[in-house]
Design a protein around this motif. Sequence first.
Motif, mmCIF file in Angstrom:
data_model
loop_
_atom_site.group_PDB
_atom_site.id
_atom_site.type_symbol
_atom_site.label_atom_id
_atom_site.label_comp_id
_atom_site.label_asym_id
_atom_site.label_seq_id
_atom_site.Cartn_x
_atom_site.Cartn_y
_atom_site.Cartn_z
ATOM 1 N N LYS A 1 -62.953 -27.523 5.692
ATOM 2 C CA LYS A 1 -63.959 -28.202 6.501
ATOM 3 C C LYS A 1 -63.432 -28.443 7.906
ATOM 4 O O LYS A 1 -64.170 -28.349 8.887
ATOM 5 C CB LYS A 1 -64.348 -29.526 5.845
ATOM 6 C CG LYS A 1 -65.502 -30.228 6.558
ATOM 7 C CD LYS A 1 -65.943 -31.456 5.795
ATOM 8 C CE LYS A 1 -67.128 -32.131 6.488
ATOM 9 N NZ LYS A 1 -67.573 -33.328 5.764
ATOM 10 N N THR B 1 -70.440 -36.037 -7.208
ATOM 11 C CA THR B 1 -69.415 -36.490 -8.138
ATOM 12 C C THR B 1 -69.740 -35.934 -9.527
ATOM 13 O O THR B 1 -70.832 -35.403 -9.759
ATOM 14 C CB THR B 1 -69.371 -38.022 -8.212
ATOM 15 O OG1 THR B 1 -70.606 -38.489 -8.781
ATOM 16 C CG2 THR B 1 -69.185 -38.629 -6.827
ATOM 17 N N VAL C 1 -70.706 -29.716 -2.933
ATOM 18 C CA VAL C 1 -69.327 -30.143 -2.715
ATOM 19 C C VAL C 1 -69.164 -31.662 -2.742
ATOM 20 O O VAL C 1 -68.123 -32.177 -3.156
ATOM 21 C CB VAL C 1 -68.786 -29.548 -1.393
ATOM 22 C CG1 VAL C 1 -69.489 -30.169 -0.185
ATOM 23 C CG2 VAL C 1 -67.282 -29.714 -1.286
ATOM 24 N N GLU C 2 -70.194 -32.407 -2.338
ATOM 25 C CA GLU C 2 -70.082 -33.865 -2.280
ATOM 26 C C GLU C 2 -70.572 -34.558 -3.551
ATOM 27 O O GLU C 2 -70.502 -35.784 -3.654
ATOM 28 C CB GLU C 2 -70.871 -34.408 -1.069
ATOM 29 C CG GLU C 2 -70.413 -33.866 0.270
ATOM 30 C CD GLU C 2 -68.965 -34.210 0.599
ATOM 31 O OE1 GLU C 2 -68.395 -35.120 -0.057
ATOM 32 O OE2 GLU C 2 -68.390 -33.568 1.489
ATOM 33 N N ARG D 1 -66.554 -28.731 -6.150
ATOM 34 C CA ARG D 1 -66.807 -30.115 -5.745
ATOM 35 C C ARG D 1 -65.499 -30.772 -5.307
ATOM 36 O O ARG D 1 -64.438 -30.508 -5.856
ATOM 37 C CB ARG D 1 -67.428 -30.905 -6.899
ATOM 38 C CG ARG D 1 -68.828 -30.435 -7.290
ATOM 39 C CD ARG D 1 -69.416 -31.290 -8.399
ATOM 40 N NE ARG D 1 -68.656 -31.190 -9.636
ATOM 41 C CZ ARG D 1 -67.863 -32.135 -10.104
ATOM 42 N NH1 ARG D 1 -67.696 -33.260 -9.430
ATOM 43 N NH2 ARG D 1 -67.219 -31.965 -11.235
ATOM 44 N N ARG D 2 -65.611 -31.659 -4.342
ATOM 45 C CA ARG D 2 -64.442 -32.323 -3.777
ATOM 46 C C ARG D 2 -63.700 -33.177 -4.806
ATOM 47 O O ARG D 2 -62.474 -33.269 -4.790
ATOM 48 C CB ARG D 2 -64.874 -33.200 -2.599
ATOM 49 C CG ARG D 2 -63.735 -33.638 -1.699
ATOM 50 C CD ARG D 2 -64.240 -34.640 -0.658
ATOM 51 N NE ARG D 2 -65.289 -34.084 0.159
ATOM 52 C CZ ARG D 2 -65.092 -33.352 1.260
ATOM 53 N NH1 ARG D 2 -63.867 -33.094 1.653
ATOM 54 N NH2 ARG D 2 -66.121 -32.881 1.954
ATOM 55 N N ASP D 3 -64.428 -33.811 -5.731
ATOM 56 C CA ASP D 3 -63.778 -34.769 -6.637
ATOM 57 C C ASP D 3 -63.298 -34.132 -7.945
ATOM 58 O O ASP D 3 -62.871 -34.838 -8.855
ATOM 59 C CB ASP D 3 -64.708 -35.953 -6.934
ATOM 60 C CG ASP D 3 -65.688 -35.681 -8.070
ATOM 61 O OD1 ASP D 3 -66.031 -34.496 -8.298
ATOM 62 O OD2 ASP D 3 -66.106 -36.644 -8.734
ATOM 63 N N ARG E 1 -59.821 -31.243 -3.549
ATOM 64 C CA ARG E 1 -60.154 -32.105 -2.424
ATOM 65 C C ARG E 1 -59.400 -31.673 -1.177
ATOM 66 O O ARG E 1 -59.973 -31.569 -0.081
ATOM 67 C CB ARG E 1 -59.812 -33.561 -2.753
ATOM 68 C CG ARG E 1 -60.252 -34.553 -1.687
ATOM 69 C CD ARG E 1 -59.751 -35.951 -1.989
ATOM 70 N NE ARG E 1 -58.297 -36.012 -1.928
ATOM 71 C CZ ARG E 1 -57.598 -36.079 -0.793
ATOM 72 N NH1 ARG E 1 -58.226 -36.071 0.370
ATOM 73 N NH2 ARG E 1 -56.287 -36.136 -0.809
ATOM 74 N N ASP F 1 -72.760 -37.577 -10.724
ATOM 75 C CA ASP F 1 -73.958 -37.018 -10.097
ATOM 76 C C ASP F 1 -74.409 -35.748 -10.813
ATOM 77 O O ASP F 1 -75.604 -35.538 -11.043
ATOM 78 C CB ASP F 1 -73.692 -36.681 -8.618
ATOM 79 C CG ASP F 1 -73.533 -37.903 -7.741
ATOM 80 O OD1 ASP F 1 -74.036 -38.978 -8.123
ATOM 81 O OD2 ASP F 1 -72.894 -37.781 -6.678
ATOM 82 N N ASN G 1 -71.362 -24.528 7.332
ATOM 83 C CA ASN G 1 -71.281 -24.673 5.880
ATOM 84 C C ASN G 1 -70.547 -23.507 5.228
ATOM 85 O O ASN G 1 -70.267 -23.554 4.032
ATOM 86 C CB ASN G 1 -72.689 -24.769 5.283
ATOM 87 C CG ASN G 1 -73.368 -26.082 5.632
ATOM 88 O OD1 ASN G 1 -72.715 -27.111 5.741
ATOM 89 N ND2 ASN G 1 -74.675 -26.034 5.822
ATOM 90 N N ASN H 1 -61.164 -30.153 2.185
ATOM 91 C CA ASN H 1 -60.967 -30.837 3.455
ATOM 92 C C ASN H 1 -60.351 -29.918 4.500
ATOM 93 O O ASN H 1 -60.736 -29.936 5.669
ATOM 94 C CB ASN H 1 -60.068 -32.067 3.265
ATOM 95 C CG ASN H 1 -60.767 -33.185 2.523
ATOM 96 O OD1 ASN H 1 -61.989 -33.196 2.427
ATOM 97 N ND2 ASN H 1 -60.006 -34.119 1.990
#
Length: 374
Positions: A182, A208, A205-206, A167-169, A175, A211, A188, A179
């Motif tokens: 990407k 949190t 990945v998006e 995950r990005r966060d 992160r 979430d 994907n 990035n």
Amino acid sequence: MNAANDLMQDHIHSLWSEIIESIKQEYLSEDQSYPWILGFSGGKDSTVVAHAVFDALLSLAPSRRTREVHVVSNDTLVESPLVAAHLHRTQAALRNAAKSWCLPVTIATTRPPIEKTFWTLLIGKGYPSPNQTMRWCTDRLKIQPTSQYILDRVCAKGAAIIVLGVRRDESETRRINVNRRKNLHQSNLSPHSELPGAFVYRPIVEMTTDDVWDAIATFPPPWGGSHTGLIQLYRDAEGGECPVVLSKAEAPGCGTASSRFGCWTCTVVEKDRSLQGFVDSGNREYKPLIDFRDWLKEIRNNPNYRSVERRNGKIQFDALGKHIPGPFTIQARRMILEKLLETQEAYGGDPLISNDEIDLIKAIWAQDLSKKSQ
């Protein structure tokens, strides 16, 4: 408060639907002969990914479930006992569900070969206890066994897609890496940096951290039961797990302050917050494991326990001319084995070291002593 809860529920249901739809589309795209290999640690992120993949598969007609999915876990053979027990229970549930629904899902576990286990290398060959500058354990116990499993699938099918709960966060490093990949790849999928023919897919990945926990609390696992055991595991261990590691670039995530449950023998971390958390939660039987780990970390740099020469017979110095000690001496290795067996007896659970490892360790000692006498 009710309005806030309603908004949260609307958000997680909408987000979850988007993730399931995205996974379905990705599953049906590309060459269907390329298997998915889902890295499954049993922690919150990999559990959410497995949950989403199962939901996606179950939403497809059986005739469209043609791509193989391998849910692959890694057993270093020195996993934290409570975490290992949770993982085994979850794997059994996944296996039973896949069989009941005739899903093309294989549940697999990778392990280091006996000649590369933690105890064989540390007690047998005298490798010093791992630390931040010499973390030999990650590559041999985690990266190599799972990488070989992936490469075997690549060899058999021409390519393989690794599905990860990255995950990005999670961190600033994650992160930046996400990035960068990407920007380089519009699809994907991105090529794995160290495994030819393997591609990486990050379906959550998006999401949190909130979430992830909201999804775990909101949706019961498709393989039955609930996520209560997982939630309790994090509470008792004070959160965090060592992630799936498939390359040396990802190795910093293993054995850090932010990844708090993994190997019970981990001397890379200053303090084992996970096992201490379990003990503080009432699991007093794990106290001998904490004491052994602390002792193993403490004796690492004691010159009385280290050889002058390295295993290749050479004496090594750093750039400033300071002597770099070699492996643990035979005497120190015997002491460590004796202390481990005492710990095993005090712990009283499953064996901490196998008889086969002990036999190999003693054979290595005999070889080392023979070399010294020549």
